[in-house]
Motif scaffolding. Structure first.
Motif, PDB file in Angstrom:
ATOM      1  N   LEU A  50      -4.645   9.419   9.932  1.00 21.33           N
ATOM      2  CA  LEU A  50      -4.565   8.602   8.855  1.00 21.33           C
ATOM      3  C   LEU A  50      -3.610   7.188   9.285  1.00 21.33           C
ATOM      4  O   LEU A  50      -4.284   6.174   9.172  1.00 21.33           O
TER       5      LEU A  50
ATOM      6  N   GLN B 232      -5.170   4.422  10.879  1.00 24.98           N
ATOM      7  CA  GLN B 232      -6.176   3.488  10.085  1.00 24.98           C
ATOM      8  C   GLN B 232      -5.536   2.529   9.411  1.00 24.98           C
ATOM      9  O   GLN B 232      -6.120   1.991   8.552  1.00 24.98           O
ATOM     10  N   ARG B 233      -4.107   2.424   9.870  1.00 26.47           N
ATOM     11  CA  ARG B 233      -3.232   1.501   8.793  1.00 26.47           C
ATOM     12  C   ARG B 233      -3.600   0.118   8.802  1.00 26.47           C
ATOM     13  O   ARG B 233      -3.561  -0.351   7.607  1.00 26.47           O
TER      14      ARG B 233
ATOM     15  N   GLN C 264      -4.554   8.325   0.344  1.00 23.54           N
ATOM     16  CA  GLN C 264      -4.908   9.693   1.353  1.00 23.54           C
ATOM     17  C   GLN C 264      -3.481   9.749   2.359  1.00 23.54           C
ATOM     18  O   GLN C 264      -3.570  11.009   2.886  1.00 23.54           O
ATOM     19  N   PHE C 265      -2.974   8.814   2.741  1.00 28.39           N
ATOM     20  CA  PHE C 265      -1.778   8.887   3.662  1.00 28.39           C
ATOM     21  C   PHE C 265      -0.658   9.676   3.016  1.00 28.39           C
ATOM     22  O   PHE C 265       0.208  10.709   3.632  1.00 28.39           O
TER      23      PHE C 265
ATOM     24  N   TRP D 149      -6.226   3.920   1.381  1.00 28.65           N
ATOM     25  CA  TRP D 149      -5.536   4.458   2.383  1.00 28.65           C
ATOM     26  C   TRP D 149      -3.993   5.104   1.965  1.00 28.65           C
ATOM     27  O   TRP D 149      -3.683   6.173   2.531  1.00 28.65           O
TER      28      TRP D 149
ATOM     29  N   GLU E 290      -9.096  -2.011   1.869  1.00 27.04           N
ATOM     30  CA  GLU E 290      -8.933  -0.517   1.065  1.00 27.04           C
ATOM     31  C   GLU E 290      -7.665  -0.064   1.319  1.00 27.04           C
ATOM     32  O   GLU E 290      -7.508   1.297   1.493  1.00 27.04           O
ATOM     33  N   ARG E 291      -6.596  -1.032   1.274  1.00 24.23           N
ATOM     34  CA  ARG E 291      -5.313  -0.350   1.552  1.00 24.23           C
ATOM     35  C   ARG E 291      -4.875   0.624   0.191  1.00 24.23           C
ATOM     36  O   ARG E 291      -3.875   1.595   0.528  1.00 24.23           O
TER      37      ARG E 291
END
Length: 767
Positions: free
Chosen positions: A196, A199-200, A213-214, A210, A206-207
């Motif tokens: 994950l 994908q930062r 999920q992170f 993210w 979509e921050r």
């Protein structure tokens, strides 16, 4: 951190999502053997009905959840075997007298509810014994004569003993399997966490998703790490010293903690760098390295889980092959050198505000290189672990996890035997609802009414959120499973086919049990319907009855959780948030103390872990709040905002803690102590405000301290740019100060911003 999407369809679909991980195929196969033997014996001897007693006991004992030492597992399974037999005996003695059965049900369930005071193992054993009591009272138990009762109790003992002998016999062959598997789980969840991180900076739009999920992946790693430490402590602290394998596993466990910290710090650096154009010139190489780090961690997880070395290659000695990790790291370092040369060849054109980006990119590449080296080292440890070799790598400054002092049983009970105790109220609530359900099933002409009691027993949790979630999963799972079961009964006419289908459903259900409770229920329901049909205890109508009874039991559980002395999360949340802020404050104080007075301090790891656990607890508390009735919840958005910024504060402090390794202390910001003292006072006041239910005090002037620090860092950058124009290769005191102070200045900026938002949100909550 779970999704807060409360739309009915989205929320419903979330209840049937699989958790990360692989199906427990071994658990499914084990269940097949456990159930197949008593069922097979019953069919071959034409005593299928009697064999159901042994089958039920064997199944329940096999469902006891225990991680840890062989002795602990053996104790739990023996206790479960004795417990299910004792429950069957008690149920048999009182089943013919309603005036005895009802108070006995209350007493049994109340005592079982209190068992959770003594940990997860006791709670697991008490749950399966309670289920055995309910089913026995309604279905199997009836006292006609002592010889029949003794025979049935012997069948219970035989079923439980069969499961215990099978599982403990398999365990004793490889007693380190629990520790190996849970360490493998740590590296698997760590792999998903690292993936994950790659994908930062990919999708800025979509921050928010993210971030959710992170943080959820980070919580999973922390929970797995806590479990691994607990299992390690259980297995090896009973010995005078850990074995060679125990030492190697401890190194791997503690290295998970270090990698998590490094990834959290890396994520912070990526967040800062992604706001500037220079980052995108290295973004592809950075992303490739992080992806390969995730792949390498997954390979380590598979190697530990299988206890077999992965493909090896010559590199001085045998080592786990980590794919293309080394190649991607080399490519990143080469690309960095090219970029650095290009930037420094244009020194004249560099603006003073662009230089921090160069320092930050250099920090990212150095962090990735160190992470790759750490994982390569862990690969060597895994290879030595699997091959049984002794390695100097294990000689680290790592101490075993502390073992908590056991509390006396009577003292624990005395301390919680009060309405102030959540678990005492839950035990009383559970006993009242289950007893009422039993009375309802006994008085009304309800075929198989014990399913009402069983649903209420399983669905009722200490909090309304947990009760509603379990009820929805169980009821919907039972409806879908009931439809499947009815269809199978209508299609299958042969007893052998029914038995095979039953065992297949049990195999799949037990394999996915750890991944999804809802799917487990969907598969378990038709399995039970088939089992009852197999022993000639009903036809397809059983499926309809199970659906109706589950609905009634679910309604009783919800009513009980809502009406009987409930504990609403809104009332508990401020105390948890206060505790979370104080844990993060203690962590921050120690990190800053090491900056102001550089010295090694092992307490940082303990404080970091405690803060991480409290962050997880705060998030779990918030998730329970989401499941409560809307008129009870209050405002959710500020709660989630506060938790998000507390997590951001934790990440910033972790970044500072990781950066401290490179900090010499030769250069200090003049305003650092004043700024950090103010931050400490603010956090203490915010925690007090939450604890006392009062608005926090006004914020002091933090920006003045930051302005002085900004001026000092800008002066360092200006001096360094002048040095680069004459000699960019020499390591000067200015360069050292720039490398040390630039990340510190950046994180202080972020911390001040996070503090301001936390203050604003708490003011809003208190208003």
């Amino acid at each position: 951190m779970q999704s807060t999407d409360k739309r009915p369809l989205s929320w419903l679909l979330q209840q049937f999502q699989l958790k990360p991980g692989k199906p427990a195929i071994f658990s499914g196969l084990r269940s097949l053997i456990i159930l197949g033997v008593p069922i097979g014996v019953g069919i071959m001897t034409n005593h299928a009905a009697e064999s159901a007693i042994a089958t039920m006991a064997a199944w329940f004992v096999g469902m006891v959840n225990v991680d840890g030492a062989y002795r602990q597992r053996a104790t739990a399974m023996i206790a479960a075997t004795i417990g299910v037999t004792l429950m069957f005996l008690i149920a048999s003695l009182v089943s013919n007298h309603l005036w005895l059965a009802i108070p006995t049900t209350f007493l049994v369930i109340f005592i079982s509810g209190l068992a959770s005071l003594y940990g997860n193992v006791a709670a697991s054993v008490s749950l399966i014994t309670s289920i055995m009591f309910v089913i026995s009272l309604a279905k199997f138990a009836s006292f006609s004569n002592w010889s029949t009762l003794i025979l049935h109790c012997a069948l219970c003992l035989a079923g439980g003993a069969w499961t215990s002998l099978l599982l403990l016999g398999l365990w004793v062959v490889r007693p380190d399997v629990p520790a190996m598997q849970i360490v493998a789980n740590c590296y698997l969840s760590l792999s998903q966490f690292v993936n994950l991180a790659s994908q930062r900076g990919v999708n800025p739009n979509e921050r928010q998703e993210w971030t959710r999920q992170f943080l959820q992946a980070q919580d999973t790693v922390i929970q797995d790490l806590t479990s691994a430490r607990s299992v390690w402590t259980t297995i090896w602290t009973r010995q005078r010293g850990a074995t060679l394998r125990g030492n190697q596993l401890l190194v791997l466990i503690e290295d998970v903690n270090q990698i998590v910290n490094s990834v959290v710090a890396l994520s912070e650096l990526l967040a800062i760098a992604s706001e500037h154009q220079l980052f995108y010139r290295l973004q592809e190489e950075i992303q490739q390295v992080i992806e390969q780090l995730a792949i390498a961690l997954q390979m380590l997880s598979e190697a530990i889980s299988n206890d077999k070395p992965l493909r090896v290659y010559a590199r001085g000695k045998n080592s786990v092959h980590l794919g293309d990790l080394d190649r991607t790291v080399e490519a990143l370092e080469h690309r960095w050198e090219v970029l650095r040369a290009q930037v420094f060849n244009q020194t004249i054109n560099i603006q003073i505000d662009e230089y921090p980006d160069v320092v930050n990119i250099r920090k990212i590449t150095a962090s990735l290189t160190k992470l790759a080296q750490q994982i390569n080292t862990d690969a060597d440890v895994v290879t030595d672990l699997i091959q049984g070799k002794k390695s100097s790598i294990t000689q680290r400054d790592i101490s075993p996890p502390a073992q908590s002092e056991p509390t006396a049983i009577i003292d624990t009970l005395r301390q919680n035997f009060t309405f102030e105790s959540v678990l005492f109220r839950h035990a009383l609530r559970l006993a009242l609802i289950v007893t009422f359900a039993e009375l309802l099933a006994s008085v009304l002409p309800l075929p198989r009414g014990y399913w009402i009691t069983l649903t209420a027993l399983v669905a009722l949790k200490p909090n309304f959120g947990g009760t509603s979630e379990t009820t929805v999963q169980r009821v919907i799972g039972t409806i879908l499973g009931g439809i499947i079961g009815i269809s199978l009964i209508l299609l299958l006419k042969n007893s052998l086919a029914i038995a095979v289908c039953f065992l297949f459903l049990v195999f799949i259900a037990m394999s996915v049990r750890s991944l999804s409770y809802s799917i487990f229920i969907i598969l378990l329901t038709p399995a039970i319907i088939l089992l009852l049909n197999l022993i000639k205890a009903g036809g397809w109508e059983v499926g309809v009855l199970r659906i109706v009874d589950s609905l009634i039991g679910g309604v009783l559980a919800l009513l009980g959780s809502y009406l009987l002395f409930p504990t609403w999360e809104r009332q508990q949340l401020p105390a948890q948030l206060e505790k979370t802020i104080r844990a993060n404050l203690a962590y921050f104080q120690q990190v800053i103390a090491n900056y102001l007075h550089p010295q090694p301090d092992a307490s940082i790891n303990m404080l970091r872990h405690q803060a991480a656990l409290e962050n997880v607890n705060a998030n779990v508390s918030a998730q329970r709040l989401f499941s409560e009735p809307r008129h009870i919840q209050g405002e959710i958005e500020p709660v989630m905002t506060l938790i998000t910024y507390i997590r951001g504060f934790f990440s910033s402090v972790t970044t500072l803690a990781e950066h401290k390794r490179e900090f010499s202390g030769e250069y200090q910001f003049t305003e650092l102590k004043l700024l950090t003292d103010s931050i400490i006072q603010i956090l203490e006041n915010l925690a007090d405000a939450l604890g006392q239910g009062q608005p926090p005090q006004a914020l002091p002037a933090l920006d003045g301290y930051l302005e002085v620090i900004h001026n000092q860092i800008e002066q360092l950058h200006t001096t360094r740019l002048s040095e680069i124009a004459t000699n960019s290769q020499t390591l000067t005191s200015t360069l050292q100060a720039v490398r040390e102070q630039t990340p510190l200045s950046t994180e202080l900026d972020r911390i001040v911003n996070e503090i301001k938002v936390m203050h604003c949100v708490i003011s809003r909550l208190q208003d």
